[in-house]
Enzyme design. Structure first.
Site, PDB file in Angstrom:
ATOM      1  N   ALA A  15      14.961  -6.499 -23.903  1.00  0.00           N
ATOM      2  CA  ALA A  15      13.690  -5.822 -22.953  1.00  0.00           C
ATOM      3  C   ALA A  15      12.701  -5.032 -23.813  1.00  0.00           C
ATOM      4  CB  ALA A  15      14.301  -5.064 -21.826  1.00  0.00           C
ATOM      5  N   VAL A  16      11.368  -5.192 -23.483  1.00  0.00           N
ATOM      6  CA  VAL A  16      10.276  -4.623 -23.896  1.00  0.00           C
ATOM      7  C   VAL A  16       9.731  -3.664 -22.975  1.00  0.00           C
ATOM      8  CG1 VAL A  16       8.122  -4.663 -25.235  1.00  0.00           C
ATOM      9  CG2 VAL A  16      10.045  -6.653 -25.645  1.00  0.00           C
TER      10      VAL A  16
ATOM     11  N   ASP B  86      11.769 -20.562 -32.577  1.00  0.00           N
ATOM     12  CA  ASP B  86      11.254 -20.706 -31.199  1.00  0.00           C
ATOM     13  C   ASP B  86       9.749 -20.190 -31.438  1.00  0.00           C
ATOM     14  OD1 ASP B  86      10.988 -20.302 -28.575  1.00  0.00           O
ATOM     15  OD2 ASP B  86      12.274 -18.647 -28.257  1.00  0.00           O
TER      16      ASP B  86
ATOM     17  N   THR C 190      17.669 -11.608 -24.556  1.00  0.00           N
ATOM     18  CA  THR C 190      18.510 -10.612 -25.212  1.00  0.00           C
ATOM     19  C   THR C 190      17.762  -9.418 -24.985  1.00  0.00           C
ATOM     20  OG1 THR C 190      19.026 -12.094 -26.916  1.00  0.00           O
ATOM     21  CG2 THR C 190      19.666  -9.861 -27.158  1.00  0.00           C
TER      22      THR C 190
END
EC number: 2.7.10.2
Length: 372
Positions: free
Chosen positions: A30-31, A157, A28
């Site tokens: 982006a960093v 997760d 989902t």
């Protein structure tokens, strides 16, 4: 250390950021790593416009804005959880910003503390003290999640990539797959915890919930991804039985989070207080001469696990332990005590093959072997 931005950052500082670097992305988000106008480095998280979640939604429904909002919900949920679950081992949320981007109004960017990814291969090559710190961080985090203001939180997760290291402390960064509800049940057959290697059956409470399921899922994952690799090997020998019992008890889920943390804190106490040292110095016949305000610039040798790649730099509790270490290395003839300490307050010491050249240094003390 770079200056730390306060909480409550909004859009204005993001207009003048410099040197945005892509760090990575999942399904989902982006960093990116950026520097704020004041010089602080932070992480920015945003929905990944070319990511899996947005792409598959747009292919299926063709509604780009609606799909964006659906994906942004994960980011929003994570932002709320970071805010509600504040703790030294939860990544710090500094703020957020809504701004128009591409053709979508009000896209969300969250601004958080910047961490380094957890690289298991590298961690296995670091000192036991640093690896123990990560396991202790994890124990403290899981205790916090089990007793959080929201109830018992489980990370569905749970892998090393969900965590980052900030100054040696482990922090959880991905919380969009966190779950707060316990699992409902009619009998214990509804309470099966399934893992690739084995399954556990937990009791079903009178209130119709699987007892401790969230906490136990976190704990077993901590065991299989972290404790089993990082806790025991190259630990001080006197601490091994206690560390083995922590690994075994979490691997069998015989302990809950509270007991696991109290045993990890016990290890910390034994290590910091020097109680783990076995009295072996009494038998050493070697004598060392103290040379204050001096160091040995060369004559290094490599040892494992060293804090410094090209030399033998280890942490010791006291002078007696430094002598013990030097005695245990065949090539050691001298050592240099620095004024640097590790996170537990232990002194860093360079071990040397000789002392043909000793030079002045006000921050170090050299000890050279004179006999034995």
């Amino acid at each position: 250390a770079s200056p730390c931005p306060g909480p409550g950052l909004g859009c204005p500082p993001l207009r003048n950021v410099s040197g945005a670097q892509y760090v990575g992305s999942g399904y989902t988000k982006a960093v990116y790593r950026v520097r704020l106008p004041g010089g602080a480095a932070v992480a920015l998280k945003a929905v990944d416009f070319s990511g899996h979640d947005l792409g598959s939604c747009v292919r299926e429904f063709g509604a780009r804005r609606g799909c964006y909002r659906l994906a942004a919900h994960k980011l929003l949920k994570e932002m709320v959880l970071l805010e509600r679950l504040r703790h030294p081992n939860v990544l710090q949320l500094y703020g957020y910003c809504y701004q128009d981007s591409e053709d979508i109004p009000d896209t969300l960017t969250t601004i958080t503390e910047l961490g380094a990814p957890v690289e298991m291969i590298q961690l296995l090559q670091t000192s036991w003290e640093d690896r123990f710190r990560i396991c202790l961080s994890l124990g403290r985090l899981l205790h916090h999640l089990a007793h959080s203001p929201l109830g018992s939180v489980t990370l569905l997760d749970f892998r090393p990539r969900q965590f980052v290291l900030v100054d040696g402390e482990l922090k959880v960064t991905d919380l969009d797959d966190a779950r707060v509800e316990e699992t409902p049940c009619a009998s214990s057959t509804d309470c099966i915890l399934e893992f690739p290697a084995r399954n556990f059956t937990l009791p079903c409470s009178a209130q119709g919930w699987c007892e401790g399921m969230n906490e136990k899922r976190n704990l077993y994952n901590a065991y299989r991804f972290f404790f089993t690799y990082l806790l025991p090997h190259s630990a001080p020998s006197s601490l091994r039985p206690l560390l083995d019992s922590i690994v075994n008890a979490t691997g069998e889920l015989t302990w809950g989070v509270d007991e696991t943390l109290s045993q990890l804190e016990k290890v910390l106490h034994l290590f910091k207080s020097g109680q783990y040292l076995q009295n072996s110095s009494a038998s050493s016949s070697a004598e060392y001469q103290r040379l204050p305000d001096s160091t040995i610039p060369r004559e290094d040798y490599r040892c494992w696990p060293s804090y410094h790649h090209g030399s033998c730099l280890l942490s010791v509790f006291n002078l007696a332990e430094a002598v013990d270490v030097c005695e245990s290395h065949a090539q050691c003839r001298a050592f240099v005590l620095t004024n640097q300490t590790t996170w537990t307050g232990r002194k860093l010491v360079f071990f040397k093959t000789g002392w043909s050249q000793v030079v002045p240094d006000p921050n170090k003390i050299t000890y050279v072997r004179t006999s034995g």
